[in-house]
Design a protein around this motif. Sequence first.
Motif, mmCIF file in Angstrom:
data_model
loop_
_atom_site.group_PDB
_atom_site.id
_atom_site.type_symbol
_atom_site.label_atom_id
_atom_site.label_comp_id
_atom_site.label_asym_id
_atom_site.label_seq_id
_atom_site.Cartn_x
_atom_site.Cartn_y
_atom_site.Cartn_z
ATOM 1 N N GLU A 218 -14.611 0.889 -9.363
ATOM 2 C CA GLU A 218 -15.346 0.363 -10.525
ATOM 3 C C GLU A 218 -14.650 0.863 -11.778
ATOM 4 O O GLU A 218 -13.863 1.819 -11.723
ATOM 5 C CB GLU A 218 -16.808 0.826 -10.507
ATOM 6 C CG GLU A 218 -16.994 2.326 -10.739
ATOM 7 C CD GLU A 218 -18.464 2.721 -10.873
ATOM 8 O OE1 GLU A 218 -19.235 2.460 -9.934
ATOM 9 O OE2 GLU A 218 -18.831 3.310 -11.912
ATOM 10 N N ASN A 219 -14.943 0.207 -12.888
ATOM 11 C CA ASN A 219 -14.387 0.657 -14.162
ATOM 12 C C ASN A 219 -15.241 1.812 -14.676
ATOM 13 O O ASN A 219 -16.362 1.609 -15.130
ATOM 14 C CB ASN A 219 -14.363 -0.504 -15.156
ATOM 15 C CG ASN A 219 -13.781 -0.102 -16.496
ATOM 16 O OD1 ASN A 219 -13.224 0.996 -16.656
ATOM 17 N ND2 ASN A 219 -13.925 -0.978 -17.477
ATOM 18 N N LEU A 220 -14.716 3.026 -14.583
ATOM 19 C CA LEU A 220 -15.515 4.212 -14.907
ATOM 20 C C LEU A 220 -15.528 4.486 -16.402
ATOM 21 O O LEU A 220 -14.510 4.341 -17.070
ATOM 22 C CB LEU A 220 -14.917 5.436 -14.205
ATOM 23 C CG LEU A 220 -14.968 5.464 -12.677
ATOM 24 C CD1 LEU A 220 -14.035 6.542 -12.155
ATOM 25 C CD2 LEU A 220 -16.384 5.704 -12.195
ATOM 26 N N ASP A 221 -16.706 4.902 -16.904
ATOM 27 C CA ASP A 221 -16.682 5.497 -18.241
ATOM 28 C C ASP A 221 -16.661 7.018 -18.068
ATOM 29 O O ASP A 221 -16.670 7.516 -16.940
ATOM 30 C CB ASP A 221 -17.867 5.020 -19.096
ATOM 31 C CG ASP A 221 -19.206 5.389 -18.487
ATOM 32 O OD1 ASP A 221 -19.244 6.259 -17.596
ATOM 33 O OD2 ASP A 221 -20.223 4.824 -18.913
ATOM 34 N N MET A 222 -16.601 7.743 -19.174
ATOM 35 C CA MET A 222 -16.437 9.194 -19.088
ATOM 36 C C MET A 222 -17.581 9.854 -18.309
ATOM 37 O O MET A 222 -17.350 10.740 -17.495
ATOM 38 C CB MET A 222 -16.316 9.764 -20.504
ATOM 39 C CG MET A 222 -15.866 11.199 -20.555
ATOM 40 S SD MET A 222 -14.168 11.408 -19.999
ATOM 41 C CE MET A 222 -13.296 11.101 -21.536
ATOM 42 N N GLU A 223 -18.826 9.388 -18.559
ATOM 43 C CA GLU A 223 -19.983 9.988 -17.871
ATOM 44 C C GLU A 223 -19.868 9.830 -16.357
ATOM 45 O O GLU A 223 -20.056 10.776 -15.599
ATOM 46 C CB GLU A 223 -21.291 9.300 -18.314
ATOM 47 C CG GLU A 223 -21.611 9.396 -19.795
ATOM 48 C CD GLU A 223 -21.923 10.805 -20.234
ATOM 49 O OE1 GLU A 223 -22.416 11.590 -19.396
ATOM 50 O OE2 GLU A 223 -21.655 11.131 -21.411
ATOM 51 N N ARG A 224 -19.577 8.603 -15.946
ATOM 52 C CA ARG A 224 -19.520 8.334 -14.503
ATOM 53 C C ARG A 224 -18.290 8.960 -13.860
ATOM 54 O O ARG A 224 -18.308 9.312 -12.684
ATOM 55 C CB ARG A 224 -19.629 6.841 -14.213
ATOM 56 C CG ARG A 224 -21.066 6.391 -14.416
ATOM 57 C CD ARG A 224 -21.400 4.983 -14.097
ATOM 58 N NE ARG A 224 -21.206 4.474 -12.758
ATOM 59 C CZ ARG A 224 -22.095 4.574 -11.745
ATOM 60 N NH1 ARG A 224 -23.207 5.261 -11.905
ATOM 61 N NH2 ARG A 224 -21.847 4.009 -10.585
ATOM 62 N N LEU A 225 -17.233 9.123 -14.647
ATOM 63 C CA LEU A 225 -16.047 9.818 -14.141
ATOM 64 C C LEU A 225 -16.414 11.268 -13.799
ATOM 65 O O LEU A 225 -16.111 11.767 -12.713
ATOM 66 C CB LEU A 225 -14.944 9.795 -15.203
ATOM 67 C CG LEU A 225 -13.685 10.595 -14.874
ATOM 68 C CD1 LEU A 225 -12.957 10.001 -13.684
ATOM 69 C CD2 LEU A 225 -12.756 10.653 -16.085
ATOM 70 N N ILE A 226 -17.103 11.918 -14.706
ATOM 71 C CA ILE A 226 -17.505 13.305 -14.468
ATOM 72 C C ILE A 226 -18.519 13.380 -13.316
ATOM 73 O O ILE A 226 -18.418 14.239 -12.446
ATOM 74 C CB ILE A 226 -18.028 13.950 -15.769
ATOM 75 C CG1 ILE A 226 -16.847 14.146 -16.733
ATOM 76 C CG2 ILE A 226 -18.725 15.287 -15.497
ATOM 77 C CD1 ILE A 226 -17.212 14.585 -18.119
ATOM 78 N N ASP A 227 -19.457 12.442 -13.295
ATOM 79 C CA ASP A 227 -20.415 12.400 -12.176
ATOM 80 C C ASP A 227 -19.696 12.282 -10.829
ATOM 81 O O ASP A 227 -20.070 12.936 -9.855
ATOM 82 C CB ASP A 227 -21.369 11.204 -12.321
ATOM 83 C CG ASP A 227 -22.445 11.450 -13.380
ATOM 84 O OD1 ASP A 227 -22.578 12.603 -13.831
ATOM 85 O OD2 ASP A 227 -23.146 10.484 -13.744
#
Length: 363
Positions: free
Chosen positions: A220-229
Amino acid sequence: MSSIEEQILNIEKEIRETPYHKATEHYIGKLRAKLSKLKSKQSVSTSKKKGGGVGYAVKKQGDATVILIGPPSVGKSTLLNRLTNAKSKVAPYAFTTLTVIPGMMDYKDAKIQILDVPGLIEGAEEGKGRGREVLSVTRGADLVIVITDVERIGAISRLKNILYKNGIRINQSPPDVVIDKKLTGGIIIKTNIKQDLEKETIKTVARELGIKNAEISIKENLDMERLIDAFSMNRVYVNCIFIVNKIDEKSLNINKLRKSHGKEKLLVISAEFDKNLGKLKETIWKELNFVRVYLVRPDEEPGENNPIVIKNKKTLRDLAEIIGTEFADDKETAKIWGQGSKFPGQQVSLSTMVVEGMQVRFM
Ligand SMILES: Nc1nc2c(ncn2[C@@H]2O[C@H](COP(=O)(O)OP(=O)(O)O)[C@@H](O)[C@H]2O)c(=O)[nH]1
Ligand SMILES: [Mg+2]
């Protein structure tokens, strides 16, 4: 060495003062990962200080567990009594409920355990009141109900915030990222999806969060929050519904409320006057994503007798285990009819996934 709190403040300041663009993204990613790590360290140390939720281990019973969280006196205990067989003490002052009170709700062949816990007061995320303990029980629930009343609508946003800060992600699926750890070779990123974040940012965040060597597949195209999650171990993903109680006292503009809380599921009820409780039960059932299957006994014709409720994404082996460990012991295959079968009486292995409406005879 400065304290964790000081380090957190310093990094937060640094993040605020760094403009976000392609050239700084990598640096900010690193700071955000550091911050996330410090924050989980901080919550471990506060929960140790407070004794770490002793006495809040709740025995899970039934097919699923739902937790009611909200400020004191919004009607949690009243609602529990309405929905279940529990007799929770109801009184018009804060903190009548001092421990977890479980009740069982029978609905559509499912036994749903509902937990009433002490109210979450301001500062709960720092462990005030019974905050830590309530949050640790919340992490283990299959569904969260955030409840407030007509006079305290603002509590919804506040509670969402508390959940988020504690790594509890509501109404979202886990990031579609598979981490295959290796012994050597550094970090390799594999993705077919166009990423807004730079590969170097992704790698830096992974390293910062303790991943040294791994093949990481991103779907998926990750944003910073989901990358860290994706790289943090202490995240839980759970469905959540929002309830505003005591609608008998004051009418509200529900559409406006729904709009300001996004697409989430918001219900207005009166626990005391039994308004919308049927709808609430149905919503709970839906949000738990149950499937109903029918057990076909050796001497029976296939049909919709003996319904069993099970969470979705389970196998026939899981189903056998639910019926009983002894029962499961000698079962090797199954015959299935109806939904999920290619033809009536199809013989399948126990690794087959259960689907709604399936009729099963274990062999
Ligand atoms: N008007 C009204 N009062 C309610 C309703 N539900 C609960 N209450 C009252 O609100 C007070 C607090 O209820 P309680 O269940 O103890 O709240 P808790 O602290 O969240 O468990 C009690 O006086 C209840 O009778 C409701 O639907 N309408
Ligand atoms: Mg109560």
